[in-house]
Design an enzyme around this catalytic site. Structure first.
Site, PDB file in Angstrom:
ATOM      1  N   TYR A  51       0.748  -1.258  -0.191  1.00 18.32           N
ATOM      2  CA  TYR A  51      -0.233   0.048   0.148  1.00 18.32           C
ATOM      3  C   TYR A  51       0.936   1.136   0.010  1.00 18.32           C
ATOM      4  O   TYR A  51       1.727   1.430   0.872  1.00 18.32           O
ATOM      5  CB  TYR A  51      -0.895  -0.198   1.173  1.00 18.32           C
ATOM      6  CG  TYR A  51      -1.511   1.173   1.358  1.00 18.32           C
ATOM      7  CD1 TYR A  51      -2.958   1.533   0.662  1.00 18.32           C
ATOM      8  CD2 TYR A  51      -1.303   2.253   2.399  1.00 18.32           C
ATOM      9  CE1 TYR A  51      -3.590   2.844   0.732  1.00 18.32           C
ATOM     10  CE2 TYR A  51      -2.010   3.549   2.454  1.00 18.32           C
ATOM     11  CZ  TYR A  51      -2.991   3.717   1.518  1.00 18.32           C
ATOM     12  OH  TYR A  51      -3.841   4.878   1.603  1.00 18.32           O
ATOM     13  N   GLY A  58      -5.790   5.311  -0.107  1.00 13.00           N
ATOM     14  CA  GLY A  58      -7.351   5.236   0.369  1.00 13.00           C
ATOM     15  C   GLY A  58      -8.020   4.368  -0.410  1.00 13.00           C
ATOM     16  O   GLY A  58      -7.778   3.266  -0.577  1.00 13.00           O
TER      17      GLY A  58
END
Length: 529
Positions: A51, A58
């Site tokens: 990530y 998000g």
């Protein structure tokens, strides 16, 4: 000099960096750990989906970002989130944010190049702070917007505060030979994704809240003196049977402040053993004082305990890893979660704000007692030392105190339970921690005003009674110090500049210097075990 990294940064350390401009020195082994962490991430992230390194952020994390765009992704994150609005934070608040972010990054779990912490240290030591706006962060993917403006400064863009002037970061960096940050892997996300705005502001709030508590202990002591209160309500014997640390600390502080006062009365001498009292059917003297005088230890005690607990929690946050994901080279893995969530700080700021509002309410009630001749039956209305009906004394100042306390009461609604989902409902429950910290700062600033008005009033009361020679040595020292900046007045004159002077004195001076001279009261409010 204050070492950062490899040790717990205390509230005192934090205060020395912010207010005493103690130079930061990065601890060598901690800096080496940061470098090892970076090298691990560099190796581990190859051909893995991680990530914020090769994905969007998000709710857009499902989109892969190519290796050729990975570094630009970090710049995009910083620039896109520089969306703050409202007033600029003061340089002191921005510096507090920087120290909090530096200390978190120095834990060595953020996957950053050591250039990041070295640049942050340089900027802090040179008092170069980013222009950061009060509005923007929701406190649950960290203080994203506030920290984005920090990131913008680090990459040499945006504006900074330097030498009390807002200037372009690029110009200041060029002038001082400072090289902007180069993105290596995930520096953008590591800078933005944390609780450092709310934490830095929260630490400053705790420092100032301690001052407010100590000043109101002194003010309560002088107020009890000038009205000739009885000593038993702050006695050891009365308070020790209530098993709260804060109450007993406040009682001990009041006994220390009033130890040699010739104005505080003994109940044994004036009521129990006094012959004239034994013959009275209706007592001329009040047997017990109003709550605002008699219940000081019970009211300020919980405030003491609240401040002490807030210090523990927010200091823990200051020394925590609070971004996402956590890059753990010790366990050779990367862990995704939500350490950026600010609920710990938000809740403590809400509790602290409520406590300081109550503190200001006690100050206002003591002020009202002094100004209302029908209550105190001792002083002229509004402590007017001039001609009644012609002069006005402290009448106008009371309006300011009352309206300011009312604002504090309105600001005390908790942010902790004021979550609004956003970010395409990815951030579906948030802390609003930065708002909580900023509202708390406002309440603290307001309370300094209220206490300053009370101090101006009690000094007028001392002069009306001409009793400074009967005061305790500690309260007499306070009287003398404040009278140097706020002289006795009889004729009416504007008081707003006097108020500002006394408020500034309260904010910048150490009330414990008066409490602790020759005493055994601890120099700081201890942290709850």
């Amino acid at each position: 000099m204050t070492a950062v990294g490899g040790r717990t940064l205390s509230l005192e350390d934090f205060s020395n960096i912010i207010f005493n401009e103690s130079i930061i020195d990065l601890e060598a082994s901690a800096l080496e750990n940061v470098e090892k962490n970076y090298q691990f991430l560099k190796q581990f992230s190859t051909e893995k989906v991680i990530y914020g390194i090769n994905t969007g952020f998000g709710p857009m994390a499902q989109y892969r970002v190519g290796e050729d765009k990975a570094l630009q992704l970090q710049y995009n994150l910083i620039r896109s989130h520089c969306s703050g609005s409202g007033k600029l934070l003061s340089p002191v608040l921005s510096k507090a944010l920087m120290v909090a972010r530096l200390n978190s990054l120095m834990q060595g779990y953020s996957g950053i190049h050591k250039e990041t912490v070295e640049l942050l240290t340089t900027l802090i030591n040179k008092n170069i702070t980013p222009c950061i706006y009060e509005h923007g962060g929701v406190g649950a993917s960290g203080d994203l917007v506030q920290l984005a403006h920090l990131g913008l400064m680090l990459i040499g863009e945006g504006d900074v505060n330097y030498k009390e002037k807002v200037q372009p970061a690029a110009e200041v960096f060029s002038q001082l030979g400072i090289k902007p940050l180069t993105i290596h892997i995930r520096e953008g996300l590591a800078i933005l994704n944390g609780t450092s705005a709310m934490t830095g502001i929260g630490m400053l709030n705790i420092i100032q809240a301690k001052k407010l508590l100590d000043w109101l202990i002194i003010l309560s002591a002088i107020t009890n003196e000038v009205v000739g209160a009885f000593s038993d309500h702050f006695s050891h014997e009365l308070n020790i049977v209530k098993h709260h640390k804060g109450q007993n600390w406040v009682a001990a502080a009041m006994r220390t402040v009033l130890k040699d006062s010739k104005m505080i009365r003994s109940r044994n001498e004036h009521l129990y053993e006094a012959d004239h009292v034994k013959q009275q059917e209706v007592f001329e003297d009040k047997v017990q004082e109003y709550y605002s005088l008699r219940c000081v230890t019970q009211i300020l005690g919980p405030i003491y305990d609240t401040i002490a607990h807030a210090e523990k929690i927010v200091t823990d946050e200051l020394n925590s890893v609070n971004d996402n994901p956590v890059v753990d080279h010790h366990n050779q893995n990367i862990f995704h979660g939500g350490n950026f969530h600010g609920d710990y700080v938000a809740l403590e700021m809400d509790k602290l704000r409520t406590a300081i509002t109550k503190l200001s309410m006690l100050s206002e009630r003591q002020l009202n007692y002094l100004l209302n001749d029908k209550l105190n039956q001792k002083f002229p209305p509004f402590l007017n030392l001039g001609v009644l009906g012609f002069n006005f004394g402290m009448q106008g100042m009371q309006f300011t105190a009352t309206s300011t306390v009312a604002e504090n009461q309105s600001l005390s609604f908790p942010m902790y339970v004021h979550s609004i989902p956003n970010n395409n409902d990815n951030q579906d429950i948030v802390s609003m921690g930065c708002n909580a910290a900023l509202f708390t700062k406002k309440v603290i600033d307001n309370s300094f005003e209220v206490l300053a008005i009370q101090m101006m009033t009690v000094l007028q009361a001392v002069d009306y009674l001409n009793c400074d020679h009967l005061m305790s040595s500690k309260t007499k020292a306070v009287y003398t110090a404040i009278r140097k900046i706020f002289p006795k007045f009889v004729e009416d004159a504007p008081k707003y500049k006097d108020l500002e002077k006394v408020k500034n004195y309260f904010e910048k001076s150490d009330p414990l210097a008066f409490i602790n001279s020759g005493s055994t009261i601890p120099a700081t409010i201890p942290v709850i075990e």
